[in-house]
Design an enzyme around this catalytic site. Sequence first.
Site, PDB file in Angstrom:
ATOM      1  N   GLN A   1     152.453  17.169  60.384  1.00 23.48           N
ATOM      2  CA  GLN A   1     153.021  16.349  59.563  1.00 23.48           C
ATOM      3  C   GLN A   1     154.420  16.654  59.080  1.00 23.48           C
ATOM      4  OE1 GLN A   1     149.432  15.590  56.679  1.00 23.48           O
ATOM      5  NE2 GLN A   1     150.273  13.675  56.829  1.00 23.48           N
ATOM      6  N   ASN A   2     154.617  17.946  59.013  1.00 21.92           N
ATOM      7  CA  ASN A   2     155.552  18.622  58.190  1.00 21.92           C
ATOM      8  C   ASN A   2     156.965  18.304  58.960  1.00 21.92           C
ATOM      9  OD1 ASN A   2     153.980  19.356  56.395  1.00 21.92           O
ATOM     10  ND2 ASN A   2     153.467  21.448  57.220  1.00 21.92           N
TER      11      ASN A   2
ATOM     12  N   CYS B   1     171.642   7.018  64.286  1.00 21.97           N
ATOM     13  CA  CYS B   1     171.666   5.834  63.715  1.00 21.97           C
ATOM     14  C   CYS B   1     170.629   5.092  63.481  1.00 21.97           C
ATOM     15  CB  CYS B   1     173.076   5.044  64.177  1.00 21.97           C
ATOM     16  SG  CYS B   1     173.250   3.390  63.322  1.00 21.97           S
TER      17      CYS B   1
ATOM     18  N   GLY C   1     145.930  22.122  55.037  1.00 25.38           N
ATOM     19  CA  GLY C   1     146.705  21.824  54.230  1.00 25.38           C
ATOM     20  C   GLY C   1     147.260  20.469  53.770  1.00 25.38           C
ATOM     21  N   THR C   2     146.490  19.672  54.079  1.00 24.74           N
ATOM     22  CA  THR C   2     146.628  18.156  53.866  1.00 24.74           C
ATOM     23  C   THR C   2     145.604  17.352  53.038  1.00 24.74           C
ATOM     24  OG1 THR C   2     146.944  16.126  55.603  1.00 24.74           O
ATOM     25  CG2 THR C   2     145.537  17.768  56.132  1.00 24.74           C
TER      26      THR C   2
ATOM     27  N   PRO D   1     157.627  22.491  48.194  1.00 19.59           N
ATOM     28  CA  PRO D   1     156.583  21.532  47.176  1.00 19.59           C
ATOM     29  C   PRO D   1     155.898  20.514  48.194  1.00 19.59           C
ATOM     30  CG  PRO D   1     158.649  20.968  46.583  1.00 19.59           C
ATOM     31  CD  PRO D   1     158.963  22.015  47.350  1.00 19.59           C
ATOM     32  N   ASP D   2     154.675  20.336  48.082  1.00 20.61           N
ATOM     33  CA  ASP D   2     153.751  19.258  48.749  1.00 20.61           C
ATOM     34  C   ASP D   2     154.365  17.932  48.119  1.00 20.61           C
ATOM     35  OD1 ASP D   2     152.611  18.884  46.482  1.00 20.61           O
ATOM     36  OD2 ASP D   2     150.753  19.776  47.114  1.00 20.61           O
ATOM     37  N   PHE D   3     153.792  16.896  48.665  1.00 22.43           N
ATOM     38  CA  PHE D   3     154.093  15.284  48.148  1.00 22.43           C
ATOM     39  C   PHE D   3     153.511  14.793  46.896  1.00 22.43           C
ATOM     40  CE2 PHE D   3     155.808  15.849  52.223  1.00 22.43           C
ATOM     41  CZ  PHE D   3     157.064  15.188  52.505  1.00 22.43           C
ATOM     42  N   ARG D   4     152.219  15.356  46.751  1.00 18.93           N
ATOM     43  CA  ARG D   4     151.433  14.628  45.824  1.00 18.93           C
ATOM     44  C   ARG D   4     150.990  15.538  44.617  1.00 18.93           C
ATOM     45  NH1 ARG D   4     151.232  12.282  50.571  1.00 18.93           N
ATOM     46  NH2 ARG D   4     151.303  10.188  50.696  1.00 18.93           N
TER      47      ARG D   4
ATOM     48  N   CYS E   1     178.663   1.756  64.921  1.00 13.99           N
ATOM     49  CA  CYS E   1     178.560   0.458  64.046  1.00 13.99           C
ATOM     50  C   CYS E   1     178.480   0.668  62.462  1.00 13.99           C
ATOM     51  CB  CYS E   1     177.038   0.025  64.350  1.00 13.99           C
ATOM     52  SG  CYS E   1     175.860   1.066  63.789  1.00 13.99           S
TER      53      CYS E   1
ATOM     54  N   ASP F   1     159.594  20.101  57.849  1.00 13.87           N
ATOM     55  CA  ASP F   1     160.635  21.243  57.262  1.00 13.87           C
ATOM     56  C   ASP F   1     161.094  22.248  58.427  1.00 13.87           C
ATOM     57  OD1 ASP F   1     158.186  22.846  57.878  1.00 13.87           O
ATOM     58  OD2 ASP F   1     157.629  22.628  56.054  1.00 13.87           O
TER      59      ASP F   1
ATOM     60  N   HIS G   1     155.671  13.348  62.529  1.00 12.92           N
ATOM     61  CA  HIS G   1     156.412  12.535  61.604  1.00 12.92           C
ATOM     62  C   HIS G   1     158.116  12.887  61.784  1.00 12.92           C
ATOM     63  CE1 HIS G   1     152.915  11.853  58.481  1.00 12.92           C
ATOM     64  NE2 HIS G   1     152.989  11.216  59.572  1.00 12.92           N
TER      65      HIS G   1
ATOM     66  N   ASN H   1     141.815  24.654  53.034  1.00 15.26           N
ATOM     67  CA  ASN H   1     142.677  23.649  52.207  1.00 15.26           C
ATOM     68  C   ASN H   1     142.123  24.232  50.584  1.00 15.26           C
ATOM     69  OD1 ASN H   1     144.326  21.458  52.156  1.00 15.26           O
ATOM     70  ND2 ASN H   1     143.009  20.275  51.344  1.00 15.26           N
TER      71      ASN H   1
ATOM     72  N   CYS I   1     172.066   1.195  65.198  1.00  9.44           N
ATOM     73  CA  CYS I   1     171.959   1.152  66.669  1.00  9.44           C
ATOM     74  C   CYS I   1     171.323   2.267  67.686  1.00  9.44           C
ATOM     75  CB  CYS I   1     173.753   1.001  67.296  1.00  9.44           C
ATOM     76  SG  CYS I   1     174.414   2.696  67.012  1.00  9.44           S
TER      77      CYS I   1
END
Length: 365
Positions: free
Chosen positions: A196-197, A224, A288-289, A122-125, A251, A199, A216, A313, A227
């Site tokens: 951006q993906n 971590c 697709g954005t 699924p996309d985000f929005r 840590c 996946d 991204h 799109n 650290c």
Amino acid sequence: LDSLLQEIKITQTMILKSLGILGCHVCAQSRNSNVLQQTRNFSSIIANFGAKTISNRNFSAKTISNSDFSAKRYRSSFGFSGGGADLSNIERDLDNIAERLSKSSNIVVMAGAGLSTASGIPDFRSPNTGIYANLAKFNLPYPEAIFEIDYFKNNPGPFNTWAKEFFPGVNYLPNKGHYFIKLLDEQGKLCKYFTQNVDGLDRLVGFQDDKIVEAHGTFNSASCVNCKQSYPVDKLREELLRDVNPTCPSCKGNVKPDLVFFGEALPRRFFDEAEIDCLFADLLICIGTSLEVYPFAGIVDAPRHDTPRLLINYDLVGSFGARPQDCALLGDIQLSIDALCKKLDWSDQLQELQLETEMGLNNIE
């Protein structure tokens, strides 16, 4: 005024062509040199000067300047977010779009979550079906918190549960959109692919490091959050699949894949390459954005004002329609890519690439 604008445009073009010789040489030698920085700064000044002047003619030509490029990922409607865009100003004829792509040899592609929805991710929005619309079970203060670094440091459980399902190669495979971009690479037309993906499906189709910038971050490594010590990604995957929250042996801080959360800096390579690649591109393809997350979304306005841009799109987004050579294939992304490849006589090559890759992935499994 018309004469002055024409003179400015001619001067800008001459300077950009001169910069092209320097920029290409610099890109081949060193993207971290002082010369590159001077080139990027100078090109931004020239492009911004021309853009501000041309804007008096009812065009939007916002470029990515150093001040626009925040070092951190954030949610914003910063910049041009579609106001004034007019679908009637956009080329939608498939024959003309195919001809333009066929003639291009230095293409920059940018893609978002909509590219992977055909793979089942699924996309985000999107309302009801998007990732953010289906996080109620985590009792988050707001949906985006699952990808915020400060929230993760104190409560890694929601993200780790999400990552268990979406870890690359576990439940999802690439689709025609990914193979289309890879085919551009194999045709010798792709300059750079910015995604951006997170996946990992782009990696599964075989993109090499020099052709892809994962703005991204990536599931290919882990570290971590405190650290920054690296952590074996195979061990991370194993622990996530067992519902164990990985912690740093040094840590005891929480460990996550090297994805860029809200509040974290994007990879330096994104800033080193995005503007310079777009400046010398002869076509930008956006797939697709929603163009809502910056600084990634700023790529769409980085090319020169007269550089063709193609949007593939579901909907019209961003500044498309505000420039003279904007094109769009709207609606189902897979159907649009099918139609475009058929027009380019690439359908057989696309199918062969997909079959070969999937056979290789099955052999690995």
